[in-house]
Design a protein around this motif. Structure first.
Motif, PDB file in Angstrom:
ATOM      1  N   ASP A 117       0.820  -1.221   0.000  1.00  0.00           N
ATOM      2  CA  ASP A 117       0.000   0.000   0.000  1.00  0.00           C
ATOM      3  C   ASP A 117       0.849   1.265   0.000  1.00  0.00           C
ATOM      4  O   ASP A 117       0.573   2.217   0.734  1.00  0.00           O
ATOM      5  N   ILE A 118       1.874   1.307  -0.856  1.00  0.00           N
ATOM      6  CA  ILE A 118       2.684   2.525  -0.929  1.00  0.00           C
ATOM      7  C   ILE A 118       1.881   3.685  -1.497  1.00  0.00           C
ATOM      8  O   ILE A 118       2.081   4.839  -1.114  1.00  0.00           O
ATOM      9  N   LEU A 119       0.959   3.392  -2.409  1.00  0.00           N
ATOM     10  CA  LEU A 119       0.033   4.429  -2.884  1.00  0.00           C
ATOM     11  C   LEU A 119      -1.205   4.423  -1.991  1.00  0.00           C
ATOM     12  O   LEU A 119      -1.968   3.463  -2.001  1.00  0.00           O
ATOM     13  N   PRO A 120      -1.423   5.461  -1.206  1.00  0.00           N
ATOM     14  CA  PRO A 120      -2.601   5.490  -0.326  1.00  0.00           C
ATOM     15  C   PRO A 120      -3.884   5.728  -1.105  1.00  0.00           C
ATOM     16  O   PRO A 120      -3.847   6.170  -2.271  1.00  0.00           O
TER      17      PRO A 120
ATOM     18  N   TYR B  27       6.082   9.248  -3.572  1.00  0.00           N
ATOM     19  CA  TYR B  27       5.912   8.441  -2.365  1.00  0.00           C
ATOM     20  C   TYR B  27       7.125   7.530  -2.175  1.00  0.00           C
ATOM     21  O   TYR B  27       7.587   6.889  -3.119  1.00  0.00           O
ATOM     22  N   HIS B  28       7.612   7.478  -0.931  1.00  0.00           N
ATOM     23  CA  HIS B  28       8.733   6.589  -0.625  1.00  0.00           C
ATOM     24  C   HIS B  28       8.444   5.851   0.675  1.00  0.00           C
ATOM     25  O   HIS B  28       7.966   6.442   1.651  1.00  0.00           O
ATOM     26  N   LYS B  29       8.744   4.565   0.681  1.00  0.00           N
ATOM     27  CA  LYS B  29       8.535   3.735   1.867  1.00  0.00           C
ATOM     28  C   LYS B  29       9.657   2.721   1.945  1.00  0.00           C
ATOM     29  O   LYS B  29      10.043   2.121   0.938  1.00  0.00           O
ATOM     30  N   ALA B  30      10.225   2.549   3.142  1.00  0.00           N
ATOM     31  CA  ALA B  30      11.325   1.602   3.332  1.00  0.00           C
ATOM     32  C   ALA B  30      11.161   0.889   4.659  1.00  0.00           C
ATOM     33  O   ALA B  30      10.583   1.434   5.610  1.00  0.00           O
TER      34      ALA B  30
END
Length: 442
Positions: free
Chosen positions: A203-206, A373-376
């Protein structure tokens, strides 16, 4: 004439060499001879150094190793200045996603993106250390790397853009319907990222991040799993968290010699990962930078890492030393943020306001980046490291400046946080960078 030949060759003017040799040399003559000798030595050394091959990584511009680190500093310092948030970020992932975007940009839009990525031209970008590593990641046992492009069915990607992204980043392209099927398209992007990161990034794109105005979405996903060259023992050790509280945390320890170096204000630890394939050229390691108590702050270390060329490479220990007390806490957490505000602060403005992306989509000159968007996520224990990251860039029709959200600023004074980085040794490319202020925080 070389000074050594002047000393050894016989006289050529017919004089008796023995008689000439017996004539005492004046102080002036001795001084001239000494100068000539020093000049010849300097000339020889200059020629040798000029002809010598460059050292490791010297064939690349120094700035290219620091690609996207200024963005890491902006977000990392803000996280550390708040309520004690741990932070992890993938410079390599966001570099790859924005490099794909730069391939489709033109004019000042491309120049700003290239400057942000540490390159002066698209050709230099394609030969940067990070891009060279990208081409090898899917052939390594520790890593996987995937890129994708989703374009609305009202538009068509330019063939040269699609070819560049396919050849340079192995990017797959897909036509979707953002007008009547925005939610389905969002789920397709999220599914792609989840599969590429072995379900670590979801779900990196909300919800609501794409809609009928969305024209193109570009994504990168990176996965890393490395085992330590030598596993560690585990014990419970005290760790000081904000507010003066001390908690017991599971920590790694060993009596084995380690790669440690001391620098003014901080010390560095290099933890190599095991190579799982014989003769594998790419080697990875974790670098931990620990500020001395009461000297450098976390913000100081971030500033050094960004402002000093090749700071990480130059401060990676190269020799093992015997250790006394040794403790590195285990940690496991995820961090996500939206990068458009920070990118604009760092000089990328045109891409967010009527940018020129005519090299990406045919017949469309009104696209702008709306969100990045960035998620790690990262988990470090006594066996090794598992980490993943994803970057998604959303381009829409029209300007996105009016939709920009202000950065979320909070205050916090850390006790003794430390920085960490996962680095590929040959290129110096940074796969992951972050800090830990509370090992127990998720």
């Amino acid at each position: 004439m070389d000074a050594s030949r002047m000393l050894s060759e016989p006289c050529r003017d017919g004089a008796n060499p023995r008689r000439s040799a017996a004539i005492p040399m004046s102080r002036f003559g001795k001084a001239v001879l000494l100068c000539l000798t020093l000049f010849a030595a300097w000339h020889l050394c200059s020629a040798l150094f000029t002809a010598a091959p460059p050292g490791p990584g010297a064939d690349h511009a120094e700035g290219s190793h620091a690609s996207c680190l200024p963005l890491a500093r902006e977000v990392g310092v803000r996280a550390a200045a708040g309520t004690g948030s741990n932070f992890v970020f993938s410079p390599l992932s966001i570099h790859a996603a924005l490099a794909m975007v730069a391939a489709g940009a033109r004019g000042d839009t491309r120049r700003e993106l290239l400057r942000f990525l540490g390159s002066s031209s698209l050709d230099e970008l394609h030969h940067a250390p990070a891009n060279e590593l990208v081409g090898r990641l899917n052939g390594l046992t520790q890593t996987s790397f995937a890129c994708g492009v989703w374009v609305d069915r009202r538009h068509a990607l330019r063939p040269e853009f699609a070819a560049t992204d396919a050849s340079r980043y192995a990017a797959t392209a897909e036509s979707v319907d953002f007008v009547s099927g925005a939610e389905q398209a969002r789920q397709r992007v999220n599914g792609f990222v989840a599969d590429a990161t072995k379900q670590l990034i979801r779900d990196i794109l909300p919800p609501g991040s794409v809609d009928s105005s969305t024209a193109v979405v570009l994504a990168n996903a990176l996965y890393f799993k490395g085992a330590w060259s030598h596993p560690f023992d585990v014990f419970t050790a005290p760790f000081h968290v904000p507010g003066g509280t001390t908690v017991g945390v599971p920590s790694m320890t060993t009596g084995r010699s380690q790669y440690i170096a001391l620098y003014p204000g901080f010390r560095a630890l290099k933890l190599p990962y095991k190579n799982n394939v014989l003769r594998q050229a790419d080697a990875f390691y974790m670098l931990i930078l620990l500020p001395d108590s009461g000297t450098l702050s976390l913000a100081d270390l971030y500033n050094k890492a960004v402002s000093t060329p090749e700071f990480i490479r130059k401060h990676t220990p190269v020799e093992e030393v015997p250790v006394g007390r040794f403790m590195v806490p285990r940690f496991n957490f995820t961090f996500e943020f939206e990068a458009s505000s920070d990118m604009q602060k760092l000089g990328v403005t045109r891409a967010f306001s009527g940018g020129d992306f005519s090299g990406m989509v045919s017949g469309e000159d009104g696209l702008s980046i709306s969100r990045v968007y960035h998620k790690a996520t990262i988990e470090v224990d006594e066996q090794g490291t598992v980490a993943a990251a994803a970057t998604v860039v959303v381009l829409m029709e029209g300007s996105a400046l009016e939709e920009r959200e202000p950065p979320h600023l909070v205050d916090f004074v850390a006790d003794r946080p430390f920085l960490f980085a996962v680095v590929e040794e040959k290129t110096g490319a940074v796969l992951f960078l972050g800090h830990v202020v509370n090992p127990l925080a998720g």
